[in-house]
Design a protein around this motif. Structure first.
Motif, PDB file in Angstrom:
ATOM      1  N   SER A 216      49.724 -48.469 -11.308  1.00 12.19           N
ATOM      2  CA  SER A 216      48.267 -48.347 -11.342  1.00 12.19           C
ATOM      3  C   SER A 216      47.700 -48.214  -9.928  1.00 12.19           C
ATOM      4  CB  SER A 216      47.660 -49.566 -12.048  1.00 12.19           C
ATOM      5  OG  SER A 216      46.257 -49.578 -11.919  1.00 12.19           O
ATOM      6  N   LEU A 217      48.196 -49.036  -9.014  1.00 12.19           N
ATOM      7  CA  LEU A 217      47.727 -48.971  -7.627  1.00 12.19           C
ATOM      8  C   LEU A 217      48.112 -47.645  -6.991  1.00 12.19           C
ATOM      9  CD1 LEU A 217      46.382 -50.166  -5.143  1.00 12.19           C
ATOM     10  CD2 LEU A 217      48.515 -51.422  -4.681  1.00 12.19           C
TER      11      LEU A 217
ATOM     12  N   LEU B 228      42.706 -41.344  -2.962  1.00 14.70           N
ATOM     13  CA  LEU B 228      42.122 -41.654  -1.658  1.00 14.70           C
ATOM     14  C   LEU B 228      42.337 -40.492  -0.698  1.00 14.70           C
ATOM     15  CD1 LEU B 228      40.905 -43.689   0.422  1.00 14.70           C
ATOM     16  CD2 LEU B 228      43.260 -44.402   0.867  1.00 14.70           C
ATOM     17  N   GLN B 229      41.283 -40.028  -0.076  1.00 14.69           N
ATOM     18  CA  GLN B 229      41.367 -38.946   0.902  1.00 14.69           C
ATOM     19  C   GLN B 229      40.730 -39.412   2.206  1.00 14.69           C
ATOM     20  OE1 GLN B 229      42.839 -35.922   0.044  1.00 14.69           O
ATOM     21  NE2 GLN B 229      43.264 -36.924  -1.904  1.00 14.69           N
TER      22      GLN B 229
ATOM     23  N   TRP C 120      40.515 -51.339  -5.787  1.00 13.54           N
ATOM     24  CA  TRP C 120      41.375 -51.292  -6.978  1.00 13.54           C
ATOM     25  C   TRP C 120      41.406 -52.660  -7.656  1.00 13.54           C
ATOM     26  CZ3 TRP C 120      46.132 -54.000  -7.259  1.00 13.54           C
ATOM     27  CH2 TRP C 120      46.856 -53.788  -8.440  1.00 13.54           C
ATOM     28  N   GLY C 121      41.650 -53.718  -6.885  1.00 14.63           N
ATOM     29  CA  GLY C 121      41.702 -55.061  -7.456  1.00 14.63           C
ATOM     30  C   GLY C 121      40.378 -55.457  -8.092  1.00 14.63           C
ATOM     31  N   GLU C 122      39.280 -55.142  -7.420  1.00 16.33           N
ATOM     32  CA  GLU C 122      37.961 -55.467  -7.963  1.00 16.33           C
ATOM     33  C   GLU C 122      37.682 -54.680  -9.243  1.00 16.33           C
ATOM     34  OE1 GLU C 122      35.559 -54.663  -4.527  1.00 16.33           O
ATOM     35  OE2 GLU C 122      35.807 -56.709  -3.751  1.00 16.33           O
TER      36      GLU C 122
ATOM     37  N   ASP D  50      47.404 -58.877   3.717  1.00 20.27           N
ATOM     38  CA  ASP D  50      46.293 -57.924   3.820  1.00 20.27           C
ATOM     39  C   ASP D  50      45.338 -58.093   2.649  1.00 20.27           C
ATOM     40  OD1 ASP D  50      47.038 -56.643   6.247  1.00 20.27           O
ATOM     41  OD2 ASP D  50      48.561 -55.504   5.166  1.00 20.27           O
ATOM     42  N   VAL D  51      45.896 -58.204   1.433  1.00 17.12           N
ATOM     43  CA  VAL D  51      45.075 -58.381   0.229  1.00 17.12           C
ATOM     44  C   VAL D  51      45.833 -59.293  -0.737  1.00 17.12           C
ATOM     45  CG1 VAL D  51      43.959 -57.222  -1.731  1.00 17.12           C
ATOM     46  CG2 VAL D  51      44.095 -56.052   0.472  1.00 17.12           C
TER      47      VAL D  51
END
Length: 176
Positions: free
Chosen positions: A6-7, A14-15, A35-37, A64-65
């Motif tokens: 999914s990630l 993303l560009q 993505w997480g949100e 980082d996350v």
């Protein structure tokens, strides 16, 4: 793993262009956070890790996350361009502590897979004149319309002597 797939799909959209390494990494961290949100999870940047800092530093490293998911294991995510053993060790420690460990690698590759249970997510990017831009499999957009070839026809020359009579002679004759 469904979350890693999914990630990876999320990051495929993303560009970016003309970013230095720190800016590109930050853009990827922003995208991972989004993505997480979008999953409805609590998302933390620079979350505490279970992995200790190297000596002589004291304390623990940061992720980082990190994503907290109700009723499911937390997710620990690191975003890196380089293949760093310290990142692998940190994510292995997170996995041993019961977290889903995901390593987001970006750049031009190749991307060596980390040992399991760490999951690898990649986002290809290239560097031009020291700045990074994303790479896509999509073809470049068409910028101009291709027109059919014009009909070729002979143009009338007319009376060459009359047309050239008032022109100055700029050529030297071979007898000069």
């Amino acid at each position: 793993m469904d979350e890693a797939n999914s990630l990876e799909q999320w990051l495929a959209g993303l560009q970016f262009a003309d970013l230095n390494e720190a800016q590109a990494t930050s853009r990827l961290v922003d995208a991972v956070t989004a993505w997480g949100e979008s999953q409805g999870w609590r998302v933390y940047r620079r979350a505490p890790s279970v992995f200790p800092l190297p000596a002589p530093l004291k304390g623990h490293s940061v992720l980082d996350v990190a994503c907290a998911r109700p009723g499911e294991q937390p997710i620990a995510i690191e975003v890196d361009r380089l293949d760093r053993q310290r990142t692998v060790d940190k994510l292995l420690a997170e996995a041993a502590a019961g977290r889903l460990a995901i390593w987001v690698r970006w750049g031009s590759g190749p991307f060596r897979p980390p040992p399991l249970p760490v999951h690898l997510v990649t986002r290809e990017a290239s560097r031009t004149r020291g700045l990074w831009h994303t790479v896509t499999d999509r073809p470049a957009p068409q910028h101009s319309v291709t027109t059919a070839a014009a009909e070729i026809s002979e143009l009338p020359i007319g009376n060459v002597t009359e047309d050239n009579r008032n022109r100055p002679n700029t050529e030297q004759s071979p007898d000069d």
